[in-house]
Design a protein around this motif. Structure first.
Motif, PDB file in Angstrom:
ATOM      1  N   HIS A  34       0.854  -1.189   0.000  1.00 21.86           N
ATOM      2  CA  HIS A  34       0.000   0.000   0.000  1.00 21.86           C
ATOM      3  C   HIS A  34       0.887   1.234   0.000  1.00 21.86           C
ATOM      4  O   HIS A  34       1.881   1.308   0.725  1.00 21.86           O
ATOM      5  CB  HIS A  34      -0.916   0.017   1.225  1.00 21.86           C
ATOM      6  N   ASP A  75      -3.979   8.923   1.127  1.00 21.77           N
ATOM      7  CA  ASP A  75      -4.448   7.583   0.783  1.00 21.77           C
ATOM      8  C   ASP A  75      -3.704   6.609   1.686  1.00 21.77           C
ATOM      9  O   ASP A  75      -2.592   6.189   1.388  1.00 21.77           O
ATOM     10  CB  ASP A  75      -4.176   7.293  -0.700  1.00 21.77           C
ATOM     11  N   GLU A  93      -6.636   2.127   6.311  1.00 22.01           N
ATOM     12  CA  GLU A  93      -7.421   2.629   7.430  1.00 22.01           C
ATOM     13  C   GLU A  93      -7.641   1.604   8.519  1.00 22.01           C
ATOM     14  O   GLU A  93      -7.820   1.956   9.676  1.00 22.01           O
ATOM     15  CB  GLU A  93      -8.777   3.149   6.911  1.00 22.01           C
ATOM     16  N   SER A 114      -8.275  -2.832   4.922  1.00 20.65           N
ATOM     17  CA  SER A 114      -9.125  -1.948   4.146  1.00 20.65           C
ATOM     18  C   SER A 114      -8.642  -0.510   4.165  1.00 20.65           C
ATOM     19  O   SER A 114      -8.013  -0.063   5.121  1.00 20.65           O
ATOM     20  CB  SER A 114     -10.583  -2.039   4.595  1.00 20.65           C
ATOM     21  N   ASP A 115      -8.918   0.196   3.075  1.00 18.42           N
ATOM     22  CA  ASP A 115      -8.593   1.617   2.975  1.00 18.42           C
ATOM     23  C   ASP A 115      -9.833   2.368   2.514  1.00 18.42           C
ATOM     24  O   ASP A 115     -10.933   1.821   2.540  1.00 18.42           O
ATOM     25  CB  ASP A 115      -7.369   1.853   2.079  1.00 18.42           C
ATOM     26  N   GLN A 116      -9.661   3.619   2.078  1.00 20.37           N
ATOM     27  CA  GLN A 116     -10.821   4.446   1.732  1.00 20.37           C
ATOM     28  C   GLN A 116     -11.639   3.856   0.581  1.00 20.37           C
ATOM     29  O   GLN A 116     -12.800   4.202   0.401  1.00 20.37           O
ATOM     30  CB  GLN A 116     -10.353   5.851   1.372  1.00 20.37           C
ATOM     31  N   ASN A 117     -11.032   2.979  -0.208  1.00 22.68           N
ATOM     32  CA  ASN A 117     -11.754   2.369  -1.331  1.00 22.68           C
ATOM     33  C   ASN A 117     -12.423   1.054  -0.945  1.00 22.68           C
ATOM     34  O   ASN A 117     -12.880   0.322  -1.808  1.00 22.68           O
ATOM     35  CB  ASN A 117     -10.796   2.122  -2.496  1.00 22.68           C
ATOM     36  N   GLY A 118     -12.417   0.743   0.345  1.00 22.10           N
ATOM     37  CA  GLY A 118     -13.033  -0.510   0.781  1.00 22.10           C
ATOM     38  C   GLY A 118     -11.979  -1.561   1.061  1.00 22.10           C
ATOM     39  O   GLY A 118     -10.833  -1.230   1.373  1.00 22.10           O
ATOM     40  N   LEU A 161      -9.098  -3.941   0.757  1.00 23.06           N
ATOM     41  CA  LEU A 161      -7.915  -3.967  -0.099  1.00 23.06           C
ATOM     42  C   LEU A 161      -7.436  -5.399  -0.308  1.00 23.06           C
ATOM     43  O   LEU A 161      -7.058  -5.798  -1.404  1.00 23.06           O
ATOM     44  CB  LEU A 161      -6.811  -3.133   0.564  1.00 23.06           C
TER      45      LEU A 161
END
Lengths: 161, 108
Positions: free
Chosen positions: B28, B46, B49, B92-96, B98
């Protein structure tokens, strides 16, 4: 005659060094293109810590923090934090935070555990902006807060924040 | 997935009550939001999370990284093996979500 040759050699060396150095300058400038700056003091870190402690008296025992004395790669400093007292079904760690006191954003990360974890022992890699104290705080299920900190000397530059 | 997480377990067949150590790393960028691009604009943050590890129905660990966590976040943690089950890890990150990974834990 010999000294004359030496002079020429020196001039060539100086000119050569300048040629080598010149292309490096734009890179050095690029590395500065960040709004990240080290904090002057640990005030923000202390504020986050006070919020976590929430009125309890932090105990300087029971929590261990393992940190190298020198962070030769400031963009990945290995840090391990663990509760050194015995974790049982009656005595376990609920939450743990790691603070990099002088980083632009001092809260490095937060962990939460459960009774089912049966342990509280974590290791991560941190980005540190300069020489500072790293602090860890752990809240046990009985409300006690354990406190540990260590100092690290960070090699200049290359933080990548 | 192009870059599956790298995972190491001290034992997949622990004795009951044994402490199992897990090391895991995911790819990431961990963009801090503090850097500027060539035009002087801030590059949007980015970061990873959340990382969570569950064994069966029990939550073992939740990890919430912030900007001070290195690129390609590495996490090492331990848990007490009380029963057999599937150790499930989710990044998971801001896009759901990962990445996801599972390892079977069988008491020996």
């Amino acid at each position: 005659m010999i000294s004359c040759v030496d002079m020429n050699r020196r001039q060539v060396m100086v000119a050569g060094a300048a040629l080598v150095a010149a292309p490096l300058l734009p890179d050095a400038a690029q590395a500065q293109e960040t709004t990240a700056a080290a904090r002057k003091d640990s005030a923000e870190s202390d504020r986050i810590a006070a919020e976590f402690i929430a009125g309890a008296t932090p105990l300087r025992e029971g929590l261990s923090l393992d940190l190298p004395a020198l962070g030769d790669n400031p963009s990945a400093v290995p840090v391990r934090v663990w509760v050194s007292e015995e974790i049982t079904d009656q005595n376990w760690c609920e939450e743990l935070i790691i603070l990099a006191e002088l980083n632009p954003m001092p809260l490095a990360c937060r962990f939460s555990f459960s009774q089912a974890s049966g342990a509280a022992d974590v290791a991560v890699r941190l980005r540190l902006i300069e020489t500072m104290h790293v602090r860890a705080l752990a809240r046990m299920n009985d409300g006690r807060v354990l406190d540990a900190s260590g100092q690290i000397t960070v090699a200049a530059g290359g933080c990548g924040l | 997935m192009a870059n599956p997480p790298r995972i190491w377990l001290s034992s997949e067949t622990p004795a009951a009550g044994e402490i199992v150590r897990v090391r895991a790393q995911v790819v990431h960028i961990m963009e801090s939001g503090l850097r500027l691009d060539a035009a002087g604009n801030a590059i949007p943050r980015d970061t990873l999370e959340r990382f969570s590890a569950t064994l069966g129905d029990d939550v073992i660990l939740d990890w919430f990284p912030e900007t001070a966590i290195s690129q390609n976040p590495y996490i090492e943690f331990t848990f007490k093996a009380r029963e057999s089950g599937v150790l499930k890890m989710i990044w998971s990150d801001q896009n759901g979500v990962l990445a996801e990974a599972e390892r079977a834990i069988t008491l020996s």
